[in-house]
Design an enzyme around this catalytic site. Structure first.
Site, PDB file in Angstrom:
ATOM      1  N   HIS A  27      43.043  35.961  31.704  1.00 37.93           N
ATOM      2  CA  HIS A  27      43.424  36.144  30.324  1.00 37.93           C
ATOM      3  C   HIS A  27      43.420  37.059  29.639  1.00 37.93           C
ATOM      4  O   HIS A  27      43.125  37.342  28.436  1.00 37.93           O
ATOM      5  CB  HIS A  27      43.172  34.686  29.455  1.00 37.93           C
ATOM      6  CG  HIS A  27      43.664  33.358  30.025  1.00 37.93           C
ATOM      7  ND1 HIS A  27      44.865  33.132  29.416  1.00 37.93           N
ATOM      8  CD2 HIS A  27      43.157  32.302  30.693  1.00 37.93           C
ATOM      9  CE1 HIS A  27      45.266  31.608  29.918  1.00 37.93           C
ATOM     10  NE2 HIS A  27      43.912  31.527  30.647  1.00 37.93           N
ATOM     11  N   THR A  28      43.180  38.136  30.390  1.00 38.26           N
ATOM     12  CA  THR A  28      42.879  39.546  30.071  1.00 38.26           C
ATOM     13  C   THR A  28      44.299  40.313  30.029  1.00 38.26           C
ATOM     14  O   THR A  28      44.276  41.378  29.385  1.00 38.26           O
ATOM     15  CB  THR A  28      41.818  40.423  30.473  1.00 38.26           C
ATOM     16  OG1 THR A  28      41.889  40.574  31.920  1.00 38.26           O
ATOM     17  CG2 THR A  28      40.412  39.610  30.239  1.00 38.26           C
ATOM     18  N   GLY A 110      51.359  24.831  42.020  1.00 36.44           N
ATOM     19  CA  GLY A 110      50.479  24.167  41.104  1.00 36.44           C
ATOM     20  C   GLY A 110      49.195  24.452  41.006  1.00 36.44           C
ATOM     21  O   GLY A 110      48.402  23.758  40.235  1.00 36.44           O
ATOM     22  N   ALA A 111      48.643  25.264  41.842  1.00 33.08           N
ATOM     23  CA  ALA A 111      47.193  25.124  42.040  1.00 33.08           C
ATOM     24  C   ALA A 111      46.589  26.555  41.755  1.00 33.08           C
ATOM     25  O   ALA A 111      45.613  27.001  41.540  1.00 33.08           O
ATOM     26  CB  ALA A 111      46.833  25.371  43.534  1.00 33.08           C
ATOM     27  N   LEU A 113      47.690  29.426  42.236  1.00 33.87           N
ATOM     28  CA  LEU A 113      47.683  30.901  43.104  1.00 33.87           C
ATOM     29  C   LEU A 113      48.712  31.637  43.080  1.00 33.87           C
ATOM     30  O   LEU A 113      48.800  32.510  44.204  1.00 33.87           O
ATOM     31  CB  LEU A 113      47.371  30.054  44.522  1.00 33.87           C
ATOM     32  CG  LEU A 113      46.369  29.126  44.931  1.00 33.87           C
ATOM     33  CD1 LEU A 113      46.174  28.496  46.026  1.00 33.87           C
ATOM     34  CD2 LEU A 113      44.861  29.675  44.399  1.00 33.87           C
ATOM     35  N   SER A 115      52.315  31.220  43.044  1.00 34.97           N
ATOM     36  CA  SER A 115      52.971  31.129  44.210  1.00 34.97           C
ATOM     37  C   SER A 115      54.479  31.653  43.410  1.00 34.97           C
ATOM     38  O   SER A 115      55.281  32.290  44.262  1.00 34.97           O
ATOM     39  CB  SER A 115      53.475  29.539  44.344  1.00 34.97           C
ATOM     40  OG  SER A 115      53.751  28.875  43.042  1.00 34.97           O
ATOM     41  N   SER A 116      54.759  31.695  42.126  1.00 37.36           N
ATOM     42  CA  SER A 116      56.057  32.340  41.550  1.00 37.36           C
ATOM     43  C   SER A 116      55.925  33.820  41.914  1.00 37.36           C
ATOM     44  O   SER A 116      56.973  34.418  42.199  1.00 37.36           O
ATOM     45  CB  SER A 116      56.043  31.981  40.084  1.00 37.36           C
ATOM     46  OG  SER A 116      55.144  32.537  39.270  1.00 37.36           O
ATOM     47  N   GLU A 148      60.424  37.426  35.533  1.00 34.65           N
ATOM     48  CA  GLU A 148      59.748  36.353  35.020  1.00 34.65           C
ATOM     49  C   GLU A 148      59.837  36.257  33.622  1.00 34.65           C
ATOM     50  O   GLU A 148      59.980  35.330  32.855  1.00 34.65           O
ATOM     51  CB  GLU A 148      58.246  36.196  35.854  1.00 34.65           C
ATOM     52  CG  GLU A 148      57.745  34.861  35.541  1.00 34.65           C
ATOM     53  CD  GLU A 148      56.652  34.292  36.411  1.00 34.65           C
ATOM     54  OE1 GLU A 148      55.833  33.694  36.258  1.00 34.65           O
ATOM     55  OE2 GLU A 148      56.389  34.982  37.460  1.00 34.65           O
ATOM     56  N   ASP A 160      49.470  39.118  38.425  1.00 32.74           N
ATOM     57  CA  ASP A 160      49.956  38.318  39.812  1.00 32.74           C
ATOM     58  C   ASP A 160      50.793  39.137  40.669  1.00 32.74           C
ATOM     59  O   ASP A 160      50.770  39.248  41.700  1.00 32.74           O
ATOM     60  CB  ASP A 160      50.657  37.049  39.256  1.00 32.74           C
ATOM     61  CG  ASP A 160      49.507  35.903  38.769  1.00 32.74           C
ATOM     62  OD1 ASP A 160      48.456  36.418  38.746  1.00 32.74           O
ATOM     63  OD2 ASP A 160      50.228  34.927  37.984  1.00 32.74           O
TER      64      ASP A 160
END
Length: 347
Positions: A27-28, A110-111, A113, A115-116, A148, A160
């Site tokens: 969250h930075t 949903g982990a 990691l 994926s998107s 995105e 990401d």
């Protein structure tokens, strides 16, 4: 089933991109701070062929075939990410008529990691080959984030996509999200990055993420700075009303943890790095309030089982835990956790 079985033609390009875990710097990125993700050996793979005026895609994991014209609005499905990257390329001036895709992935959904981002980067790499586009890996990451944010509608930072496009196996990507300066740093020798997935999914993750982002923006505004990246003195955040003081304290202290983590990596100090990971989790749980009791329990058990450090990875509100473990201890570590959490997947 494969591309030819679905479409009746052979693919003309293929590419893949990895998922990631974030070792430090949670969250930075949307406050122009520092992050330290590392790619993991789980991938999204994309095959592609040209198509005029539309995007068509088959997801092997979902067993779904979807198609829409390029002018279509987002519809909240996996095709949004693929249509988004095609539109981002076209808006950047690249001549991309459309595409057919075949997508498969061994990344747990949903982990937390990413994926998107893996899907976006893999698709852009395939399109780069398919249409012979002069795109650098940095440009791929920026276009993936643009897709995105602007098309899919998720106000994500760029961490990401940078990890998926520029990360190297066995290394941590030290990224300044303000300048996009980056450096790949080797992980300490003899350690393993373990991903611990309880299959929680992510509960209200998008709403929670957006709320935390708004709170961080409000905190920066009240402190009179462009972003919380510009706050170096933790004492300044104590003037903020609750919960903005806690939100700002996490972001400011997390940036400091990344910088200290980089120093630990340069020394090859797994113990010091692991301690920073655990501090990060406690800040995420207490100050940023994005953890869950199940994740907190998993972190504590990982530490008891011998991890150097452990923390949630990703936006929180579910997802997975990442732990730094000595390679020599890993079998006993995994066995200890399996006894406590029978449904746990250790990646």
């Amino acid at each position: 089933m494969g591309f030819q079985e679905v479409y009746g033609v052979l693919p003309q390009a293929s590419a893949q991109a990895p998922g990631r875990v974030n070792l430090l710097g949670e969250h930075t990125d949307y406050q122009e701070g520092y992050v330290l993700p590392t790619p993991i050996p789980y991938f999204t793979r994309v095959e592609a062929a040209p198509l005029e005026g539309a995007v068509e895609a088959f997801s092997e994991n979902l067993g779904e075939l979807r198609a829409r014209p390029l002018s279509s609005p987002p519809q909240g499905d996996f095709l949004d990410y693929l249509l988004g990257v095609v539109r981002a390329l076209r808006e950047a001036g690249h001549e991309v008529a459309g595409a057919r895709f075949y997508v498969r992935s061994d990344l747990p959904m949903g982990a937390g990691l990413s994926s998107s981002a893996a899907l976006e980067v893999a698709a852009l790499r395939a399109l780069r080959t398919l249409y012979r586009l002069p795109l650098s890996d940095l440009e791929v990451a920026r276009l993936a984030q643009k897709a995105e944010v602007e098309y899919v509608g998720v106000r994500c930072g760029i961490m990401d996509q940078m990890a998926a496009s520029l990360g190297q196996p066995g290394q941590a990507l030290f990224l300044d999200t303000r300048t996009l300066a980056y450096e790949n740093l080797p992980l300490p020798p003899g350690v393993r990055v373990a991903v611990l997935d309880l299959g929680l999914g992510r509960r209200l993750a998008e709403a929670g993420y957006n709320r935390r982002r708004q709170e961080a923006e409000e905190a920066a505004k009240r402190l009179g700075v462009r972003s919380l990246r510009d706050v170096a003195d933790l004492c300044l955040v104590e003037s903020l009303p609750s919960p903005l003081d806690r939100r700002a304290r996490h972001v400011v202290s997390e940036n400091l943890r990344v910088l200290r983590g980089v120093e630990a990596l340069r020394r090859g100090d797994a113990q010091a790095f692991g301690e920073l990971m655990t501090q990060s989790h406690r800040s995420l749980a207490q100050d940023y309030e994005v953890s869950l009791p199940e994740l907190d329990a998993l972190v504590e058990e990982a530490l008891r089982a011998g991890a150097y450090g452990a923390k949630l990875t990703g936006a929180g509100f579910g997802g997975a835990v990442v732990a730094l473990v000595a390679e020599s201890r890993f079998p006993a570590f995994r066995e200890a956790l399996a006894q406590r959490f029978p449904d746990l997947k250790v990646l």
